[in-house]
Write a protein that holds these residues in place. Structure first.
Motif, PDB file in Angstrom:
ATOM      1  N   GLY A  22      -9.475  -4.062   4.694  1.00  0.00           N
ATOM      2  CA  GLY A  22      -8.814  -4.775   5.982  1.00  0.00           C
ATOM      3  C   GLY A  22      -7.840  -4.554   6.127  1.00  0.00           C
ATOM      4  N   THR A  23      -6.973  -3.977   5.136  1.00  0.00           N
ATOM      5  CA  THR A  23      -5.507  -3.841   5.192  1.00  0.00           C
ATOM      6  C   THR A  23      -5.344  -2.627   6.315  1.00  0.00           C
ATOM      7  N   LYS A  24      -4.307  -2.805   7.319  1.00  0.00           N
ATOM      8  CA  LYS A  24      -4.019  -1.643   8.290  1.00  0.00           C
ATOM      9  C   LYS A  24      -3.392  -0.409   7.578  1.00  0.00           C
ATOM     10  N   VAL A  25      -3.924   0.875   8.296  1.00  0.00           N
ATOM     11  CA  VAL A  25      -3.609   1.879   7.726  1.00  0.00           C
ATOM     12  C   VAL A  25      -3.079   2.607   9.035  1.00  0.00           C
ATOM     13  N   LEU A  26      -1.841   3.112   8.839  1.00  0.00           N
ATOM     14  CA  LEU A  26      -1.128   3.918   9.874  1.00  0.00           C
ATOM     15  C   LEU A  26      -0.846   5.209   9.603  1.00  0.00           C
ATOM     16  N   PHE A  27      -1.561   6.277  10.406  1.00  0.00           N
ATOM     17  CA  PHE A  27      -1.781   7.705   9.968  1.00  0.00           C
ATOM     18  C   PHE A  27      -0.357   8.192  10.319  1.00  0.00           C
ATOM     19  N   VAL A  28       0.161   9.201   9.641  1.00  0.00           N
ATOM     20  CA  VAL A  28       1.411   9.811   9.733  1.00  0.00           C
ATOM     21  C   VAL A  28       1.151  11.466   9.866  1.00  0.00           C
ATOM     22  N   PRO A  29       2.087  12.289  10.275  1.00  0.00           N
ATOM     23  CA  PRO A  29       1.774  13.644  10.166  1.00  0.00           C
ATOM     24  C   PRO A  29       1.758  14.219   8.867  1.00  0.00           C
ATOM     25  N   ASP A  30       0.902  14.822   8.688  1.00  0.00           N
ATOM     26  CA  ASP A  30       0.669  15.362   7.271  1.00  0.00           C
ATOM     27  C   ASP A  30       1.560  16.298   6.704  1.00  0.00           C
ATOM     28  N   TYR A  68      -6.273  20.390  -2.166  1.00  0.00           N
ATOM     29  CA  TYR A  68      -6.246  19.115  -2.799  1.00  0.00           C
ATOM     30  C   TYR A  68      -6.368  17.791  -1.927  1.00  0.00           C
ATOM     31  N   PHE A  69      -5.921  18.074  -0.997  1.00  0.00           N
ATOM     32  CA  PHE A  69      -5.879  16.940   0.139  1.00  0.00           C
ATOM     33  C   PHE A  69      -7.196  17.021   1.383  1.00  0.00           C
ATOM     34  N   ARG A  70      -8.056  17.781   1.120  1.00  0.00           N
ATOM     35  CA  ARG A  70      -9.024  18.006   2.133  1.00  0.00           C
ATOM     36  C   ARG A  70      -9.441  16.596   2.294  1.00  0.00           C
ATOM     37  N   ASP A  71      -9.940  16.207   3.612  1.00  0.00           N
ATOM     38  CA  ASP A  71     -10.506  14.932   4.021  1.00  0.00           C
ATOM     39  C   ASP A  71      -9.512  13.879   3.438  1.00  0.00           C
ATOM     40  N   TRP A  72      -8.284  13.897   3.081  1.00  0.00           N
ATOM     41  CA  TRP A  72      -7.201  12.968   2.681  1.00  0.00           C
ATOM     42  C   TRP A  72      -6.157  12.865   3.923  1.00  0.00           C
ATOM     43  N   LYS A  73      -5.776  11.819   4.277  1.00  0.00           N
ATOM     44  CA  LYS A  73      -4.718  11.829   5.398  1.00  0.00           C
ATOM     45  C   LYS A  73      -3.469  11.181   4.636  1.00  0.00           C
ATOM     46  N   THR A  74      -2.275  11.626   5.125  1.00  0.00           N
ATOM     47  CA  THR A  74      -0.873  10.876   5.020  1.00  0.00           C
ATOM     48  C   THR A  74      -1.053   9.792   5.683  1.00  0.00           C
ATOM     49  N   CYS A  75      -0.475   8.573   5.246  1.00  0.00           N
ATOM     50  CA  CYS A  75      -0.374   7.452   6.017  1.00  0.00           C
ATOM     51  C   CYS A  75       0.586   6.314   5.300  1.00  0.00           C
ATOM     52  N   GLU A  76       0.710   5.405   5.971  1.00  0.00           N
ATOM     53  CA  GLU A  76       1.412   4.168   5.518  1.00  0.00           C
ATOM     54  C   GLU A  76       0.406   3.041   5.473  1.00  0.00           C
ATOM     55  N   ILE A  77       0.572   2.556   4.174  1.00  0.00           N
ATOM     56  CA  ILE A  77      -0.185   1.253   4.192  1.00  0.00           C
ATOM     57  C   ILE A  77       0.797   0.118   3.582  1.00  0.00           C
ATOM     58  N   ASP A  78       0.947  -1.147   4.373  1.00  0.00           N
ATOM     59  CA  ASP A  78       1.802  -1.961   4.025  1.00  0.00           C
ATOM     60  C   ASP A  78       3.260  -1.441   3.690  1.00  0.00           C
ATOM     61  N   GLY A  79       3.624  -0.396   4.804  1.00  0.00           N
ATOM     62  CA  GLY A  79       5.016   0.111   4.570  1.00  0.00           C
ATOM     63  C   GLY A  79       5.255   1.007   3.625  1.00  0.00           C
ATOM     64  N   ARG A  80       4.284   1.457   2.731  1.00  0.00           N
ATOM     65  CA  ARG A  80       4.272   2.323   1.636  1.00  0.00           C
ATOM     66  C   ARG A  80       3.705   3.826   1.978  1.00  0.00           C
ATOM     67  N   GLU A  81       4.358   5.002   2.018  1.00  0.00           N
ATOM     68  CA  GLU A  81       3.855   6.143   2.274  1.00  0.00           C
ATOM     69  C   GLU A  81       2.917   6.607   1.156  1.00  0.00           C
ATOM     70  N   ASP A 110     -11.599   2.292  12.164  1.00  0.00           N
ATOM     71  CA  ASP A 110     -10.818   1.328  13.111  1.00  0.00           C
ATOM     72  C   ASP A 110      -9.584   1.117  12.581  1.00  0.00           C
ATOM     73  N   GLU A 111      -8.802   2.085  11.887  1.00  0.00           N
ATOM     74  CA  GLU A 111      -7.367   1.823  11.310  1.00  0.00           C
ATOM     75  C   GLU A 111      -7.182   1.014  10.330  1.00  0.00           C
ATOM     76  N   ASP A 161     -11.400  -1.999  -1.096  1.00  0.00           N
ATOM     77  CA  ASP A 161      -9.838  -2.168  -1.630  1.00  0.00           C
ATOM     78  C   ASP A 161      -9.643  -0.747  -2.259  1.00  0.00           C
ATOM     79  N   TYR A 162      -8.317  -0.599  -2.101  1.00  0.00           N
ATOM     80  CA  TYR A 162      -7.962   0.830  -2.721  1.00  0.00           C
ATOM     81  C   TYR A 162      -6.543   0.780  -3.231  1.00  0.00           C
ATOM     82  N   ASN A 163      -6.228   1.585  -4.215  1.00  0.00           N
ATOM     83  CA  ASN A 163      -5.227   1.850  -4.958  1.00  0.00           C
ATOM     84  C   ASN A 163      -5.030   3.142  -4.985  1.00  0.00           C
ATOM     85  N   PRO A 164      -3.673   3.823  -4.339  1.00  0.00           N
ATOM     86  CA  PRO A 164      -3.573   5.291  -4.406  1.00  0.00           C
ATOM     87  C   PRO A 164      -2.524   5.761  -5.572  1.00  0.00           C
TER      88      PRO A 164
END
Length: 112
Positions: free
Chosen positions: A24-32, A39-52, A62-63, A68-71
């Protein structure tokens, strides 16, 4: 499943240990970033809780995180034996002998 690393996996993010972001944490996608590899096929650069970081597209709807996810990436040395927890888009979520959990690319391991 057990795997063994065929090379070291030092990460440019090696000094970053992320918290586990809850479903449920908001994900903000940023330019790749340009990676030049798959390596990053179907992975996207993002910010989660202000962390890139990066997130698999399948973990977002829906963003918001759908689970649960730990990168955090796992730092591994050549020859390390790891337990595979999950496989997502050519990356493995693994646990090392000390119980440390993190991600590394599938192409640097062999099944044992």
């Amino acid at each position: 499943m057990k795997v063994q690393t065929t090379t070291n996996h030092p990460s440019e993010w090696e000094h970053i240990v992320f918290p586990t972001f809850v479903r449920g944490t908001k994900v903000l996608f940023v330019p790749d970033r340009e990676s030049g590899d798959d390596y990053f096929r179907d992975w996207k650069t993002c910010e989660i809780d202000g962390r890139e970081t990066f997130v698999p597209l399948s973990f977002v709807k829906d963003e918001k995180l759908t689970r649960d996810y730990n990168p955090t990436e796992l730092i591994a040395k050549k020859g390390d034996v790891l337990e595979v927890i999950e496989i997502v888009n050519a990356w493995l979520l693994c646990k090392d002998k000390n119980g440390v959990i993190g991600w590394l690319p599938a192409e640097i391991v062999v099944s044992i």
